[in-house]
Design a protein around this motif. Structure first.
Motif, PDB file in Angstrom:
ATOM      1  N   PHE A  83      14.017   9.039 -29.987  1.00  0.00           N
ATOM      2  CA  PHE A  83      13.463   9.614 -31.204  1.00  0.00           C
ATOM      3  C   PHE A  83      13.044  11.054 -30.932  1.00  0.00           C
ATOM      4  N   GLY A  84      13.071  11.877 -32.010  1.00  0.00           N
ATOM      5  CA  GLY A  84      12.649  13.263 -31.877  1.00  0.00           C
ATOM      6  C   GLY A  84      11.145  13.368 -31.697  1.00  0.00           C
ATOM      7  N   GLY A  85      10.727  14.396 -30.998  1.00  0.00           N
ATOM      8  CA  GLY A  85       9.293  14.590 -30.750  1.00  0.00           C
ATOM      9  C   GLY A  85       8.951  14.362 -29.294  1.00  0.00           C
ATOM     10  N   THR A  86       7.952  15.091 -28.842  1.00  0.00           N
ATOM     11  CA  THR A  86       7.576  15.013 -27.429  1.00  0.00           C
ATOM     12  C   THR A  86       6.880  13.696 -27.089  1.00  0.00           C
ATOM     13  N   LYS A  87       6.111  13.131 -28.016  1.00  0.00           N
ATOM     14  CA  LYS A  87       5.357  11.919 -27.748  1.00  0.00           C
ATOM     15  C   LYS A  87       6.064  10.655 -28.239  1.00  0.00           C
ATOM     16  N   SER A  88       7.299  10.796 -28.673  1.00  0.00           N
ATOM     17  CA  SER A  88       8.025   9.638 -29.186  1.00  0.00           C
ATOM     18  C   SER A  88       8.531   8.794 -28.029  1.00  0.00           C
ATOM     19  N   ARG A  89       8.626   7.518 -28.261  1.00  0.00           N
ATOM     20  CA  ARG A  89       9.048   6.591 -27.219  1.00  0.00           C
ATOM     21  C   ARG A  89      10.570   6.494 -27.192  1.00  0.00           C
ATOM     22  N   THR A  90      11.112   6.278 -26.033  1.00  0.00           N
ATOM     23  CA  THR A  90      12.531   6.040 -25.848  1.00  0.00           C
ATOM     24  C   THR A  90      12.735   4.594 -25.416  1.00  0.00           C
ATOM     25  N   TYR A  91      13.554   3.885 -26.143  1.00  0.00           N
ATOM     26  CA  TYR A  91      13.835   2.481 -25.835  1.00  0.00           C
ATOM     27  C   TYR A  91      15.130   2.418 -25.027  1.00  0.00           C
ATOM     28  N   VAL A  92      15.053   1.808 -23.850  1.00  0.00           N
ATOM     29  CA  VAL A  92      16.214   1.644 -22.979  1.00  0.00           C
ATOM     30  C   VAL A  92      16.628   0.176 -23.021  1.00  0.00           C
ATOM     31  N   LEU A  93      17.877  -0.051 -23.394  1.00  0.00           N
ATOM     32  CA  LEU A  93      18.410  -1.397 -23.511  1.00  0.00           C
ATOM     33  C   LEU A  93      19.680  -1.503 -22.677  1.00  0.00           C
ATOM     34  N   ALA A  94      20.031  -2.720 -22.319  1.00  0.00           N
ATOM     35  CA  ALA A  94      21.237  -2.957 -21.523  1.00  0.00           C
ATOM     36  C   ALA A  94      21.930  -4.205 -22.050  1.00  0.00           C
ATOM     37  N   ALA A  95      23.240  -4.100 -22.168  1.00  0.00           N
ATOM     38  CA  ALA A  95      24.044  -5.234 -22.648  1.00  0.00           C
ATOM     39  C   ALA A  95      24.592  -6.003 -21.468  1.00  0.00           C
ATOM     40  N   GLU A  96      25.214  -7.143 -21.779  1.00  0.00           N
ATOM     41  CA  GLU A  96      25.764  -7.994 -20.730  1.00  0.00           C
ATOM     42  C   GLU A  96      27.214  -7.679 -20.412  1.00  0.00           C
ATOM     43  N   SER A  97      27.870  -6.844 -21.240  1.00  0.00           N
ATOM     44  CA  SER A  97      29.270  -6.500 -20.997  1.00  0.00           C
ATOM     45  C   SER A  97      29.558  -5.151 -21.653  1.00  0.00           C
ATOM     46  N   GLN A  98      30.717  -4.595 -21.304  1.00  0.00           N
ATOM     47  CA  GLN A  98      31.119  -3.312 -21.875  1.00  0.00           C
ATOM     48  C   GLN A  98      31.376  -3.440 -23.369  1.00  0.00           C
ATOM     49  N   ALA A  99      32.027  -4.526 -23.776  1.00  0.00           N
ATOM     50  CA  ALA A  99      32.319  -4.730 -25.198  1.00  0.00           C
ATOM     51  C   ALA A  99      31.035  -4.889 -26.006  1.00  0.00           C
ATOM     52  N   ALA A 100      30.076  -5.632 -25.460  1.00  0.00           N
ATOM     53  CA  ALA A 100      28.806  -5.811 -26.164  1.00  0.00           C
ATOM     54  C   ALA A 100      28.051  -4.490 -26.280  1.00  0.00           C
ATOM     55  N   MET A 101      28.100  -3.677 -25.225  1.00  0.00           N
ATOM     56  CA  MET A 101      27.424  -2.386 -25.281  1.00  0.00           C
ATOM     57  C   MET A 101      28.050  -1.494 -26.356  1.00  0.00           C
ATOM     58  N   GLU A 102      29.369  -1.417 -26.406  1.00  0.00           N
ATOM     59  CA  GLU A 102      30.031  -0.579 -27.411  1.00  0.00           C
ATOM     60  C   GLU A 102      29.736  -1.073 -28.823  1.00  0.00           C
ATOM     61  N   SER A 103      29.694  -2.382 -28.992  1.00  0.00           N
ATOM     62  CA  SER A 103      29.385  -2.932 -30.310  1.00  0.00           C
ATOM     63  C   SER A 103      27.975  -2.569 -30.755  1.00  0.00           C
ATOM     64  N   TRP A 104      27.020  -2.667 -29.849  1.00  0.00           N
ATOM     65  CA  TRP A 104      25.642  -2.346 -30.190  1.00  0.00           C
ATOM     66  C   TRP A 104      25.458  -0.857 -30.446  1.00  0.00           C
TER      67      TRP A 104
END
Length: 253
Positions: A83-104
């Motif tokens: 998200f924009g802004g200095t104090k905004s949080r960044t959410y880091v997520l990980a998928a179980e496969s390459q196809a799932a990551m591209e879909s998300w």
């Protein structure tokens, strides 16, 4: 519109179709450990639950004013929601496969209303271009047909409109005085008649008539028909007169 935990929980677990759903690994805000969570994407809200059968979400991410991008992480197939802004949080997520990551990544990038607004504007632009293209094509066809008609009128000196369906009557008889293509009384003005465009009108045509067999005939057929009838009845009258004379002669003493 007021939102609270109860309304969000109902919306997250209701029977409305989800844009995407599945298990993802979410990195903690304070600790870097990843936790497996069940994610459900509906419109521009990303809900996550502890388990797939959970009835209430643990949290929700409103996907407005953010960017979805790939990131380097110890966990494979990772991506981040920034998200924009200095104090905004960044959410880091990980998928179980390459196809799932591209879909998300694809579904999350298209979830915001800003993206939908851009899509609507692009569709409106394409629709407007199609309308202008069709209007231009129709105008061109009309222009072409109009030029073709005008050239045809220039080549043909006569323009004969259709005869009226019902002719005017005077004293119970049809009057051929106001239809082009029939006999008209001679003009007393001493000048040739002209139409609205100041072009001389063509000479009138003789009226059409119906012959005995029901088909329309031309006025040129009248003299020949009259001659045949005259000859036929003349012979008949001559034969009857000859018979009468012979009877008169035979009756004398």
């Amino acid at each position: 519109m007021k939102l609270n935990e109860r309304s969000l929980a109902f919306y997250a677990t209701c029977d409305s179709p989800a844009d995407n759903s599945g298990f993802l690994y979410k990195r903690g805000e304070r600790h870097t450990a990843y936790h497996r969570r069940w994610f459900v994407l509906k419109d521009n809200m990303l809900f996550y639950f502890e388990e797939r059968e959970s009835r209430e979400p643990v949290g929700v991410i409103v996907l407005e004013g953010c960017n979805v991008e790939l990131c380097d992480s110890a966990e494979g197939f990772a991506f981040a929601i920034r998200f924009g802004g200095t104090k905004s949080r960044t959410y880091v997520l990980a998928a179980e496969s390459q196809a799932a990551m591209e879909s998300w990544v694809k579904s999350l990038s298209r979830a915001s209303f800003d993206y939908m607004r851009l899509v609507v504007r692009e569709l409106e632009k394409q629709l407007e271009e199609m309308r202008w293209g069709r209007a231009g094509g129709w105008g061109g066809s009309r222009e072409f047909s109009g030029s073709r008609k005008s050239s045809g009128l220039e080549q043909s000196p006569e323009r004969v409109p259709a005869l009226p369906g019902v002719l005017p009557k005077e004293n119970g008889c049809a009057v051929w005085n106001n239809a082009l293509g029939v006999e008209q009384p001679p003009s007393t003005s001493g000048c040739a008649e002209r139409d609205d465009e100041e072009n001389p009108r063509p000479p009138p045509l003789p009226p059409r008539r119906r012959v005995s067999n029901g088909s329309a005939g031309n006025a040129g057929d009248i003299p020949s028909t009259f001659c045949r009838l005259h000859e036929r009845y003349s012979r008949e009258v001559a034969r009857l007169r000859q018979d009468w004379l012979e009877k008169q002669r035979g009756s004398r003493p």
